[in-house]
Design an enzyme around this catalytic site. Structure first.
Site, mmCIF file in Angstrom:
data_model
loop_
_atom_site.group_PDB
_atom_site.id
_atom_site.type_symbol
_atom_site.label_atom_id
_atom_site.label_comp_id
_atom_site.label_asym_id
_atom_site.label_seq_id
_atom_site.Cartn_x
_atom_site.Cartn_y
_atom_site.Cartn_z
ATOM 1 N N SER A 1 -8.098 -1.220 8.678
ATOM 2 C CA SER A 1 -7.217 -0.389 7.860
ATOM 3 C C SER A 1 -5.850 -0.197 8.495
ATOM 4 O O SER A 1 -5.732 -0.115 9.708
ATOM 5 C CB SER A 1 -7.815 1.000 7.679
ATOM 6 N N GLY B 1 -11.914 -0.510 10.554
ATOM 7 C CA GLY B 1 -11.106 -0.724 11.744
ATOM 8 C C GLY B 1 -9.893 -1.594 11.490
ATOM 9 O O GLY B 1 -8.974 -1.644 12.298
ATOM 10 N N ASP C 1 -1.958 5.577 0.035
ATOM 11 C CA ASP C 1 -2.506 5.420 1.383
ATOM 12 C C ASP C 1 -1.493 4.680 2.251
ATOM 13 O O ASP C 1 -1.640 3.496 2.551
ATOM 14 C CB ASP C 1 -3.838 4.657 1.300
ATOM 15 N N HIS D 1 -4.762 7.273 5.538
ATOM 16 C CA HIS D 1 -6.108 7.769 5.832
ATOM 17 C C HIS D 1 -6.457 7.685 7.316
ATOM 18 O O HIS D 1 -7.386 8.335 7.774
ATOM 19 C CB HIS D 1 -7.167 7.088 4.940
HETATM 20 N N1 ARG Z 1 -11.264 1.753 5.376
HETATM 21 C C1 ARG Z 1 -11.438 0.750 6.383
HETATM 22 C C2 ARG Z 1 -10.826 1.212 7.676
HETATM 23 O O1 ARG Z 1 -10.601 2.393 7.852
HETATM 24 C C3 ARG Z 1 -10.936 -0.586 5.959
HETATM 25 C C4 ARG Z 1 -11.591 -1.001 4.748
HETATM 26 C C5 ARG Z 1 -11.241 -2.302 4.238
HETATM 27 N N2 ARG Z 1 -12.432 -2.694 3.602
HETATM 28 C C6 ARG Z 1 -12.575 -3.716 2.830
HETATM 29 N N3 ARG Z 1 -13.753 -3.976 2.367
HETATM 30 N N4 ARG Z 1 -11.552 -4.470 2.497
HETATM 31 O O2 ARG Z 1 -10.646 0.446 8.586
#
Ligand code: ARG
Length: 335
Positions: A251, A249, A161, A104
């Site tokens: 991810s 951030g 992902d 993503h």
């Molecule tokens: N989608 C987020 C990113 O792009 C990370 C999400 C992780 N979130 C969580 N609650 N564990 O950085």
């Protein structure tokens, strides 16, 4: 945890119900309350009622020497303008030229069937660094030759992902702050305490973003399925009571269990909210995919990229045309 998972599900359902009723619940891709879309990407879109904290939530500072495989992936155009800006995602070195991260982070928005990924020239990978905005002699920067996102990456469910970043050069093992992490080939046992790292989001110039780490236990797969309908290719980890979690951030960064890469930080509902643990790509499920994709990489090639590439790509062709038109009009009007 001593509470049986059935009870935890009940607790979780009651909780999510209350949250929805109070207009608090926020999904990464559909917002039930605040009328904005909080995407799983890193656009500044998180303005819900929950305050999303800027780094790994509930963690502590560490140095890169403790996790030498941890890298940050940055948007090259921003990175080349101001060092420390442009953080997109985390990642983990799995060989001297390959970083494992999340799909993503690189998927072109709303591209389905087939999903499209951004070109490699837009990114830079920084290894061997503790502070997001400070490079030292152990810090190494790499341009990217190729990005392989999983072709079945699903932007709605965030299934598959996973992405491999093929670096445009070999990282050297001579620095002790740069190393690869081995892949976990077996599924993790429930209750195993694993570690997550990340720099989270850095939005303000000059703001220090020091690498954070937090422990998160692997949760029961049935519990994860009950909360998020997770398939076997995803796992969830964290605390039902909230407080410690990955966040925007982070991810793409690693979930480390017994010194191996067991997961990739993928998504969650809010960050560290009670009842909503973090969701991770289950790396052991993708070991064959990683190996077969790695086998397609041409290790004999390097892309020739000059340092202005990033900036040049930042100027859109449309803007150039508008500028040309403006000049023409000025010239014609006898200016
Ligand atoms: N989608 C987020 C990113 O792009 C990370 C999400 C992780 N979130 C969580 N609650 N564990 O950085």
């Amino acid at each position: 945890m001593d509470i049986p998972w059935q009870l935890q599900v009940l607790f979780q359902m009651l909780l999510s119900w209350t949250l929805v009723a109070n207009g608090h619940l926020e999904f990464p891709f559909l917002s039930l309350s605040t009328g904005h879309t909080s995407s799983p990407h890193n656009e500044p879109s998180d303005a819900g009622k929950f305050v999303i904290l800027p780094k790994v939530v509930g963690g502590y500072s560490i140095t890169i020497a403790q996790v030498p495989f941890q890298v940050s992936v940055r948007r090259r155009s921003m990175h080349e303008r101001t060092y420390g800006l442009g953080l997109i995602c985390g990642g983990a070195l799995i060989s001297q030229r390959v970083v494992c991260s999340a799909a993503h982070c690189f998927a072109v928005n709303n591209s389905y069937n087939p999903v499209r990924f951004y070109g490699p020239k837009l990114f830079v990978v920084v290894a061997g660094s503790t502070q997001i905005d400070q490079a030292d002699r152990n810090t190494k920067e790499y341009l990217v030759q190729q990005i392989i996102g999983h072709s079945d990456y699903n932007a709605t469910t965030l299934e598959n992902d996973i992405a491999l970043i093929f670096l445009n050069g070999y990282v050297s093992w001579s620095s002790k702050t740069v190393r690869a992490i081995p892949l976990a080939t077996k599924a993790q046992r429930e209750g195993t305490t694993c570690l997550i790292n990340g720099w989270g989001k850095v939005t303000v110039v000059g703001k220090s973003g020091s690498l954070q780490q937090a422990p998160v236990p692997i949760l029961n797969p049935s519990l994860c399925r009950a909360i998020y309908l997770l398939p076997m290719s995803q796992l969830c980890a964290g605390f039902m009571q909230g407080g410690i979690d990955a966040c925007q951030g982070d991810s793409g960064g690693p979930l480390i269990c017994d010194g191996q890469l067991a997961g990739i930080i993928s998504w969650g509902v809010g960050c560290a909210d009670p009842g909503f643990p973090g969701v991770y790509t289950n790396v052991s499920y993708f070991v064959d995919w990683i190996r077969s994709m790695n086998a397609t990489l041409d290790y004999s090639k390097y892309l020739v990229m000059d340092s202005a590439d990033g900036r040049r790509l930042a100027t859109s062709p449309q803007r150039t045309w508008w500028l040309a038109l403006a000049f023409l009009l000025i010239a014609l009007s006898g200016g």
